[in-house]
Design an enzyme around this catalytic site. Structure first.
Site, PDB file in Angstrom:
ATOM      1  N   LYS A  43     -13.812   2.528  16.646  1.00 46.67           N
ATOM      2  CA  LYS A  43     -14.053   1.834  15.365  1.00 46.67           C
ATOM      3  C   LYS A  43     -13.057   0.689  15.169  1.00 46.67           C
ATOM      4  CE  LYS A  43     -13.754   2.331  10.380  1.00 46.67           C
ATOM      5  NZ  LYS A  43     -13.367   3.144   9.224  1.00 46.67           N
ATOM      6  N   THR A  58       0.848  -1.186   0.000  1.00 48.89           N
ATOM      7  CA  THR A  58       0.000   0.000   0.000  1.00 48.89           C
ATOM      8  C   THR A  58       0.884   1.237   0.000  1.00 48.89           C
ATOM      9  OG1 THR A  58      -1.806   1.163   1.134  1.00 48.89           O
ATOM     10  CG2 THR A  58      -0.149   0.145   2.527  1.00 48.89           C
ATOM     11  N   ASN A  64      -0.832   3.952   1.306  1.00 51.10           N
ATOM     12  CA  ASN A  64      -1.689   4.704   2.210  1.00 51.10           C
ATOM     13  C   ASN A  64      -0.944   4.909   3.542  1.00 51.10           C
ATOM     14  OD1 ASN A  64      -3.586   5.189   4.327  1.00 51.10           O
ATOM     15  ND2 ASN A  64      -5.243   4.546   2.969  1.00 51.10           N
ATOM     16  N   TYR A  88     -17.631   4.664   3.259  1.00 47.44           N
ATOM     17  CA  TYR A  88     -19.035   4.433   3.580  1.00 47.44           C
ATOM     18  C   TYR A  88     -19.337   4.608   5.078  1.00 47.44           C
ATOM     19  CZ  TYR A  88     -19.112   2.367  -1.106  1.00 47.44           C
ATOM     20  OH  TYR A  88     -19.013   2.162  -2.467  1.00 47.44           O
ATOM     21  N   ASP A 107      -7.577  -6.149   0.937  1.00 52.31           N
ATOM     22  CA  ASP A 107      -8.646  -5.632   0.093  1.00 52.31           C
ATOM     23  C   ASP A 107      -9.926  -5.675   0.914  1.00 52.31           C
ATOM     24  OD1 ASP A 107      -9.407  -4.408  -2.274  1.00 52.31           O
ATOM     25  OD2 ASP A 107     -10.066  -6.267  -3.200  1.00 52.31           O
TER      26      ASP A 107
END
Ligand code: IMP
Length: 190
Positions: free
Chosen positions: A172, A8, A10, A151, A69
Site C-alpha cells: 500500500k 501529529t 499518531n 476507507y 491532511d
C-alpha cells in the site's frame, strides 16, 4: 541532527516518517514539544488545514514543522467526503459509520471513480511549501479485507483487483497518496 516537528500525535505516522527521513532529522511529535492543544482544522481545503497546523506550531512553539491532511474525493459525490473524510458520518470520527454512509450514498452510482489525496505543508523559517500525493481508484460495492484503516476496505486502487485493506502495508505505501506525498517531502528535506 536537525529538529523538525510533524504536527501529529499518531504514533504510527511518526514511526513511518522517522524511517523515511532517516538519521538527518530528529522528528518530534506534538506531545514531544508539550503541545496538547486540539489544533483547529477549520479550513475547507486539505491545503488550508495542513497549512493551519504547520503554521500553528511554528508560530506558537518556534519549530520548523510539517503537517498533513488527507481526503477521499469521490467523483459521483462531487468530491465528497474530501476534507471532511474523518467526520463524514458525524463528529465521532467513526470509520465504520463513515464507510457505511459512503456505500449508502453510492448505491445508485455507476461512476465509482475516486482518489485519495494527501497534502503536506512544510514551514521552515518564513517559507511554506505545499506538496501532494494522489492515488486514483474506485469505490467497491462491498467491504473487502481487514488490513489498514478508514476507507481502505472499499478503495480499490487503479490497476489492482484488491482493495487497500487486502494489501500489506508495504504494498500500500508504495503506491498510496501518503507514500507519494511523503516521497516529495523527503526530496524537500534532503
Ligand atoms: P488524516 O488527515 O490522515 O487524519 O485523514 C483523514 C481521514 O481520511 C481519516 O480519518 C480516514 O478516514 C481517511 N484516510 C486517510 N488516509 C487513509 C488511508 O490511507 N486509507 C483509508 N482512509 C484514509
Amino acid at each position: 541532527m536537525r529538529d523538525i516537528v510533524f504536527a501529529t500525535n499518531n504514533a504510527h505516522k511518526l514511526e513511518e516518517i522517522r524511517q523515511i527521513l532517516g538519521d538527518g532529522y530528529n522528528v518530534l511529535g506534538l506531545h514531544d514539544i508539550g503541545c496538547d492543544e486540539d489544533i483547529p482544522e477549520t479550513a475547507d481545503t486539505l491545503e488550508g488545514n495542513a497549512a493551519i497546523k504547520a503554521r500553528w506550531v511554528k508560530e506558537k512553539y518556534g519549530y520548523d514543522c510539517f503537517a498533513d491532511d488527507t481526503g477521499l474525493e469521490v467523483d459521483a459525490l462531487g468530491g465528497a467526503p474530501g476534507v471532511y473524510s474523518a467526520r463524514y458520518a458525524g463528529p465521532a470520527h467513526d470509520s465504520a459509520a463513515n464507510v457505511a454512509l459512503l456505500l449508502k450514498n453510492m448505491e445508485e452510482a455507476d461512476n465509482r471513480r475516486a482518489r485519495f489525496r494527501t497534502v503536506i505543508a512544510l514551514v521552515r523559517g518564513e517559507d511554506m511549501t505545499l506538496v501532494d500525493g494522489v492515488v486514483e481508484g474506485e469505490i467497491t460495492r462491498t467491504l473487502h479485507g481487514s488490513n489498514g484503516f478508514g476507507y481502505d476496505p472499499v478503495f480499490m486502487p487503479a490497476g489492482y483487483d484488491v482493495t487497500f485493506a487486502e494489501m500489506d502495508s508495504a504494498a500500500k505505501n508504495a503506491i498510496s497518496h501518503r507514500g507519494r506525498a511523503t516521497a516529495k517531502l523527503r526530496e524537500l528535506l534532503v
